[in-house]
Write a protein that holds these residues in place. Sequence first.
Motif, short mmCIF file in Angstrom:
data_model
loop_
_atom_site.label_atom_id
_atom_site.label_comp_id
_atom_site.label_asym_id
_atom_site.label_seq_id
_atom_site.Cartn_x
_atom_site.Cartn_y
_atom_site.Cartn_z
N ASN A 23 -2.47 3.63 9.38
CA ASN A 23 -3.30 3.02 8.32
C ASN A 23 -3.78 4.10 7.35
N LEU A 24 -2.86 4.93 6.91
CA LEU A 24 -3.18 6.04 6.02
C LEU A 24 -3.98 5.64 4.78
N SER A 72 -7.31 -0.23 -2.02
CA SER A 72 -7.67 -1.65 -2.02
C SER A 72 -7.60 -2.24 -3.42
N THR A 73 -8.07 -1.50 -4.40
CA THR A 73 -8.07 -2.00 -5.78
C THR A 73 -6.65 -2.26 -6.27
N ASP A 74 -5.74 -1.33 -5.99
CA ASP A 74 -4.35 -1.52 -6.41
C ASP A 74 -3.69 -2.69 -5.68
N PHE A 101 0.83 -1.21 0.00
CA PHE A 101 0.00 0.00 0.00
C PHE A 101 0.86 1.26 0.00
N GLY A 102 2.17 1.09 -0.22
CA GLY A 102 3.10 2.18 -0.01
C GLY A 102 2.79 3.46 -0.75
N ALA A 142 12.62 9.05 -1.07
CA ALA A 142 11.83 9.57 -2.19
C ALA A 142 11.73 8.62 -3.37
N LEU A 143 12.61 7.62 -3.45
CA LEU A 143 12.62 6.75 -4.63
C LEU A 143 11.79 5.49 -4.46
N GLY A 144 11.30 5.23 -3.25
CA GLY A 144 10.48 4.05 -3.02
C GLY A 144 9.01 4.30 -3.35
N ARG A 145 8.19 3.28 -3.12
CA ARG A 145 6.76 3.42 -3.41
C ARG A 145 6.14 4.58 -2.64
N SER A 146 6.38 4.60 -1.34
CA SER A 146 5.80 5.66 -0.52
C SER A 146 6.33 7.02 -0.93
#
Length: 356
Positions: free
Chosen positions: A302-303, A312-314, A137-138, A189-193
């Motif tokens: 749980n942002l 949820s879809t992703d 969910f990042g 900054a380069l990760g999913r989040s």
Amino acid sequence: MTGKTAPHLWLRHEDRTTERRTPVVPDDARRLVEAGADLTVEESPQRIFPIEEYEAVGARVAPAGSWVSAPPGTVVLGLKELPDQPAELTHRHIFFGHAYKQQPGAAALLRRFAAGGGALLDLEYLVDEQGRRLAAFGYWAGYLGAALAVLHHRDRLTAPLRPTGKDELDETLRPAPGDEEFTALVVGALGRSGRGARAALTTAGAEPTCWDLEETRDLDRRALLAHDVMVNCVLATTPVPPFVREEDLDDPARGLRTLSDVTCDVGSPLNVLPVYDRTTEWTDPVRRLRKEPPLDLIAIDNLPSLLPRESSTDFSAALLPQLLDFPAGGAWTRCLDRYHRACRELGIEEGDSAHA
């Protein structure tokens, strides 16, 4: 997945009242059923997708919390923490256990699995051969962590927080006449989040400073503290020097006013922001760490539940191929191995692992 070898998957209700997400959306539930999975879905009035949509694609419906009496061999699927009972966990559970980095309560959770002969298949450790997470969910965590920081910095964040959609959120994020410019830093900054945080800040009209491994290896603390807003997206796997320390909070030259911790590793020795001792909540999302000069913290664990449909879809789309390959996939074997290793590291003797 075939009818003979397919597992019985049991999608549980989330006990946390602010949890609106699901790891499997109805469209992907249909694909699981079509592939031969035996799927049970618990009723959950807070889940963003109504139970009727799961029933319509062939899932069986069960009351909330009934997973405790599910048949042996059932694989219980969720997202966040389990209730305190039962004391012994007999099933395999797929969820974010937060139990492998010495977090508070981690040993107690693992002992429950060991006592019952079940196993934790932690979604954070569902990785490919290179160690990259296969479902996360990042992006949306980073997006919301930055979005809330901006709204608070502009004095437009209202509590309690409520779930919304991305279009509605973006409308509130876009700069309005009279909004002052601010400086923002995204660490990790380069990760999913980090990518999500950068996207939200761009929507808000800001061009963030972006730091990742190279910049944090030799941290310029003065430059860090000069930014108005900082969004931490670093998920440390080994101990590193803290990015912000207690003494930094009292630095009279500190420009930092809003600190958003997407990672929320509070209580762990791997925490890169050891300046707070508890997360913040939807009802009270901001905590003041210092009065003069002011510094406010947002640390919600749980942002993505604030954008429950999109997140949820992703996530479900990424998790589906792994569920279709359960339990044969190498990623699940790595998950199970990580659970056994965590028990050994804590000196926990496992019981009957017939279900694991």
